[in-house]
Design a protein around this motif. Structure first.
Motif, mmCIF file in Angstrom:
data_model
loop_
_atom_site.group_PDB
_atom_site.id
_atom_site.type_symbol
_atom_site.label_atom_id
_atom_site.label_comp_id
_atom_site.label_asym_id
_atom_site.label_seq_id
_atom_site.Cartn_x
_atom_site.Cartn_y
_atom_site.Cartn_z
ATOM 1 N N ARG A 130 -12.086 3.512 -5.016
ATOM 2 C CA ARG A 130 -12.593 2.492 -4.033
ATOM 3 C C ARG A 130 -11.344 1.671 -3.539
ATOM 4 O O ARG A 130 -10.712 1.279 -2.773
ATOM 5 N N ARG A 131 -10.596 1.510 -4.575
ATOM 6 C CA ARG A 131 -8.962 0.719 -5.073
ATOM 7 C C ARG A 131 -7.827 2.014 -3.820
ATOM 8 O O ARG A 131 -7.639 1.391 -3.201
ATOM 9 N N ILE B 205 -7.623 2.827 3.968
ATOM 10 C CA ILE B 205 -7.467 1.686 5.180
ATOM 11 C C ILE B 205 -6.442 1.130 5.484
ATOM 12 O O ILE B 205 -5.764 1.037 6.771
ATOM 13 N N ARG C 240 -9.512 1.902 -0.143
ATOM 14 C CA ARG C 240 -9.242 0.677 0.376
ATOM 15 C C ARG C 240 -7.584 0.436 0.865
ATOM 16 O O ARG C 240 -7.255 0.430 1.878
ATOM 17 N N LEU D 142 -16.386 -1.017 1.965
ATOM 18 C CA LEU D 142 -14.253 -1.382 1.580
ATOM 19 C C LEU D 142 -14.049 -1.891 2.620
ATOM 20 O O LEU D 142 -13.752 -3.329 1.899
ATOM 21 N N LEU D 143 -14.543 -2.201 3.461
ATOM 22 C CA LEU D 143 -14.049 -2.862 4.455
ATOM 23 C C LEU D 143 -14.490 -4.351 4.254
ATOM 24 O O LEU D 143 -14.128 -5.526 4.800
ATOM 25 N N ASP E 108 -15.231 -5.207 1.454
ATOM 26 C CA ASP E 108 -14.483 -6.057 0.686
ATOM 27 C C ASP E 108 -12.207 -6.455 0.016
ATOM 28 O O ASP E 108 -12.683 -7.366 0.443
ATOM 29 N N LEU E 109 -12.100 -5.709 1.765
ATOM 30 C CA LEU E 109 -10.554 -5.878 2.533
ATOM 31 C C LEU E 109 -11.071 -7.460 3.204
ATOM 32 O O LEU E 109 -10.608 -8.302 3.314
ATOM 33 N N SER F 267 0.913 -0.747 0.314
ATOM 34 C CA SER F 267 0.172 -0.138 0.123
ATOM 35 C C SER F 267 0.644 1.718 0.126
ATOM 36 O O SER F 267 0.325 2.874 -1.236
ATOM 37 N N TYR G 5 -4.176 -2.651 -5.496
ATOM 38 C CA TYR G 5 -5.041 -4.251 -5.239
ATOM 39 C C TYR G 5 -4.262 -5.347 -4.012
ATOM 40 O O TYR G 5 -3.754 -5.647 -4.506
#
Length: 310
Positions: A242-243, A249, A246, A286-287, A289-290, A92, A98
């Motif tokens: 959104r990527r 986050i 994420r 978002l959370l 997805d993660l 990140s 991704y």
């Protein structure tokens, strides 16, 4: 002419003097090409890392990240022993996109250590058994580490074949022509060379003369002036995606043991409002997805939702 050459010559999309076509490309590549550090190694781990990092990421940005990653985790044993949160945090921090790719790279290192005794398998089919390794990456590692792969067919290669030899925009045909064109047993130099051709001379705006394209005398597009190319999906804009959030986050949670939603939200988006458009429900999505990617854990405690890295 060998049986292999007769087979190649039989393809309607290739010129008769295939050996001259092959030789011209390899000579052009070996005379001058972009210097990326992973092109100077045949270590399968180092090549695997470069391939995963290079997915939809500019190569100029990958070089620094690749070198830093290998300095921190120089072997599969080092990576397998690392805390996954640290690996994801690195990913990140270097904007490699991704974050589940970092998770898969970490898990693949564990497989190499536990299932293969620390040695990478050599065959594309075996490499594809590693976590997060699809057919393209498996073939790339086999090609560049072991000179044991098939013809690589990526966006650049499709563009080259479409223009040079008037190959129709059909995946099966691209695969067949690319396989027929590649010299047997030379996947390392050939796949590097044809991808380089697509990356510097046959880009969306071609530089045929400026880059001294070695295929000009055979090229259908150069002859006709029609430089159209197959429609290729473009990467969605990163800014505001959104990527992007994420990634924020993951970075933010990497700095804290855990955070409630209404503390996390403003740290990743200045216009976060608990009940607004970019509020709790947006953040929960978002959370979620993660969490599906195994990167984040979400817990409900005393009427409060708390998130932390896995």
């Amino acid at each position: 002419m060998s049986e292999a050459d007769e087979s190649v010559g039989a393809d309607d999309h290739l010129p008769e003097d295939v050996e001259a076509v092959r030789a011209a490309l390899v000579e052009w590549y070996e005379a001058d090409h972009r210097e990326f550090p992973w092109r100077r190694t045949d270590d399968p781990y180092e090549i695997h890392v470069s391939e995963v990092m290079s997915q939809q990421t500019q190569l100029s940005r990958v070089v620094t990240a690749w070198e830093a990653f290998l300095e921190r985790w120089p072997t599969t044993a080092d990576l397998a022993a690392a805390d996954r949160a640290d690996v994801v945090g690195f990913w990140s921090d270097h904007s490699l996109g991704y974050n589940n790719r970092a998770k898969y790279l970490h898990e693949a290192a564990g497989q190499i250590e536990s299932e293969y005794g620390g040695e990478f398998p050599r065959e594309p089919d075996e490499l594809a058994e590693l976590m997060g390794v699809g057919p393209y990456t498996a073939n790339a590692v086999a090609s560049f580490a072991f000179d044991n792969g098939d013809a690589v067919v990526d966006t650049n290669v499709k563009r080259v074949l479409y223009r040079a030899f008037d190959v129709p925009d059909d995946d099966a045909t691209f695969e067949r022509v690319a396989a027929d064109l590649m010299p047997e047993g030379e996947s390392r130099v050939w796949n590097n060379a044809i991808m380089e051709l697509g990356g510097v001379a046959c880009e969306k705006t071609p530089e045929c003369d400026g880059e001294s394209c070695p295929w000009r005398e055979w090229c259908h597009a150069y002859e006709t002036g029609d430089f159209t190319a197959p429609d290729v999906p473009t990467q969605p804009a990163f800014e505001g995606s959104r990527r992007q959030f994420r990634g924020r986050i993951v970075r933010t949670l990497g700095e804290h043991d855990e955070l409630p939603l209404d503390v996390l939200g403003p740290r990743i988006r200045v216009d976060y409002a608990p009940d607004g458009e970019y509020g709790r429900e947006w953040l929960r999505g978002l959370l979620s997805d993660l969490a599906d990617d195994g990167l984040v854990r979400v817990e409900e405690r005393d009427d409060e939702t708390v998130a932390r890295l896995q």
